[in-house]
Write an enzyme that holds these catalytic residues in place. Structure first.
Site, PDB file in Angstrom:
ATOM      1  N   ASP A   1      -6.489   8.679   4.246  1.00 22.78           N
ATOM      2  CA  ASP A   1      -5.770   9.428   5.267  1.00 22.78           C
ATOM      3  C   ASP A   1      -5.672  10.872   4.769  1.00 22.78           C
ATOM      4  OD1 ASP A   1      -4.424  10.030   7.538  1.00 22.78           O
ATOM      5  OD2 ASP A   1      -2.782   8.614   7.226  1.00 22.78           O
TER       6      ASP A   1
ATOM      7  N   ASP B   1      -4.524  -0.307   9.735  1.00 20.42           N
ATOM      8  CA  ASP B   1      -3.937  -0.332   8.397  1.00 20.42           C
ATOM      9  C   ASP B   1      -2.441  -0.220   8.534  1.00 20.42           C
ATOM     10  OD1 ASP B   1      -2.600   2.380   7.333  1.00 20.42           O
ATOM     11  OD2 ASP B   1      -4.103   2.859   8.826  1.00 20.42           O
TER      12      ASP B   1
END
Ligand SMILES: [Zn+2]
Length: 442
Positions: free
Chosen positions: A128, A331
């Site tokens: 990320d 996720d």
């Protein structure tokens, strides 16, 4: 990166596919294990493979100080054994680790029976951008809330946050050492390309549920400008480690259909010198009730042939509606974090181990995880959890994390099979009926 679609639902959105990266394939829909700092807490790489996890998501923000060392090692896949072993890339990393896990992680490793440094995560990885972490510093906002909870959400004024957004990027105070720091699109791409995951996220501005329509227009436009800067910088570094690293553009736009459709069109077509995004991240804070609609707006506009990652959600109803509406990967840290707090996922709703002191019944009557196969019961697991003994507690973290993560991974495996066999609607109805009948047990 290739993305092959094997089957599409009659709604034209949900699909079954395969993402092919330099470090292996991801059969979708798929749930990724979260290893924020380059390793998954209390679960070994071998155990991750055994429970069916196909990919690991780490975070550019948390790994930013180690990024140059990770690059020297050839990328995250080559150094994750060191992170798992708790090897300290820097003194600062060691201090962070000590604060993060304390001695329990080391004990858990021994209890789980693997040798520090001997195993690394060999599968695909994703990072990320760090945008969510820096943007939410001090704001205390989550990703999804129900209507009921929304009334209690108030937006923290930007001046009161630890993070300040400007056109350049985000200036923030590192909560660990109190030092000022800065991440913008270029910094985020440089960090992620040093970490070397297979899939990266463009740097975006996450808005909260309390932000106005007008603020969302402003933030979305900024996110689009940042997306182009991200793409431009990423192209310079995406082959630095000797294999192709891929970049997803991230969609914001809050809960407004016009904004979501508009930004999906803009990012879907965006290119720098003919090079486009490899896939898309579906971002934002969502009202549970709006999630399916928002995903439908986005995915009806995005190119069909590129994968989409729904950021940070893991409740079964969110995964089911996400997959139905065209999200390919997911996720969330919740399955493992909730396991550590005594919350155990079962097909008949989640339970809290507080209530099962002497229960000899299985954690879940229908679970194929290593913990359940080894015969651990609600009572025996609770005894470990409530024990003051650090070794027993660490063993509990290992066993419970494996169970909860397997539960969500298996859900995505079953969704895949149901889609392939043409019975997704029936599967979804059956799963949700059983799961939410007793959902208030916790
Ligand atoms: Zn289990």
């Amino acid at each position: 990166m290739e993305f092959e679609i094997e089957k599409v639902l009659p709604n034209g959105l949900g699909r079954v596919g395969t993402i092919k990266t330099a470090h292996g394939e991801i059969k979708t829909p798929a749930f990724m294990a979260v290893g924020t700092r380059g390793y998954v807490r209390f679960i070994s790489p071998q155990e991750l493979h055994m429970l069916g996890a196909q990919a690991m998501l780490s975070n550019g923000y948390h790994l930013r100080r180690q990024a140059p060392e990770i690059a020297k090692a050839g990328g995250l896949a080559n150094i994750s054994a060191a992170f798992w072993a708790g090897a300290e890339a820097t003194a600062e990393h060691a201090a962070r680790e000590a604060r993060n896990d304390g001695p329990e992680r080391r004990v858990a490793q021994e209890a789980a029976g693997y040798l520090p440094g001997s195993e690394s995560w060999q599968g695909p990885t994703l990072t990320d951008s760090g945008g969510f972490q820096v943007m939410s510093l001090g704001s205390g906002l989550g990703k999804v809330v129900s209507m009921e909870k929304e009334r209690h959400v108030t937006n923290t004024a930007h001046k009161e946050r630890l993070a300040h957004v400007s056109e350049d990027g985000v200036s923030f105070i590192d909560p660990f050492d109190g030092q000022p720091d800065f991440i913008g699109p270029e910094e985020s791409m440089q960090i992620q390309c040093q970490i070397g995951a297979d899939i990266h996220m463009a740097f975006d501005e996450l808005t909260s549920l309390a932000d106005t329509y007008e603020y969302n227009i402003e933030a979305m436009a900024r996110t689009e400008r940042w997306a182009e800067r991200s793409l431009r910088e990423h192209i310079k570094h995406r082959d630095d480690l000797g294999y192709r690293q891929n970049l997803y553009g991230v969609l914001q736009g809050g809960r407004w259909e016009d904004l979501r459709r508009q930004t999906a069109q803009t990012l879907g077509k965006m290119n720098v010198d003919g090079i486009e995004f490899d896939g898309f991240g579906l971002g934002g804070a969502f009202l549970k009730e709006d999630l399916g609609e928002i995903l439908r707006w986005c995915n009806e506009e995005l190119p069909m042939n590129k994968p989409r990652h729904l950021l940070g959600l893991s409740h079964p109803d969110d995964i089911l509606i996400g997959a139905e509406m065209g999200a390919d990967t997911f996720d969330c840290v919740a399955p493992m974090r909730e396991a550590r707090h005594g919350k155990i996922y079962t097909r008949e709703g989640n339970i809290n181990l507080r209530k099962y002191s002497d229960a000899g019944e299985p954690l879940d009557h229908d679970c194929d995880c290593a913990t359940c196969k080894a015969g651990w019961t609600r009572g025996s697991l609770r005894a470990l959890w409530r024990s003051g003994d650090i070794e027993k507690k660490a063993k509990y973290y290992n066993l419970a994390s494996i169970h909860n993560l397997r539960f969500i991974v298996r859900l995505t495996e079953e969704i895949r099979v149901a889609m392939l066999e043409g019975c997704f609607d029936a599967y979804k109805h059956d799963f949700l009926t059983k799961y939410y009948t007793n959902a208030d047990l916790c």
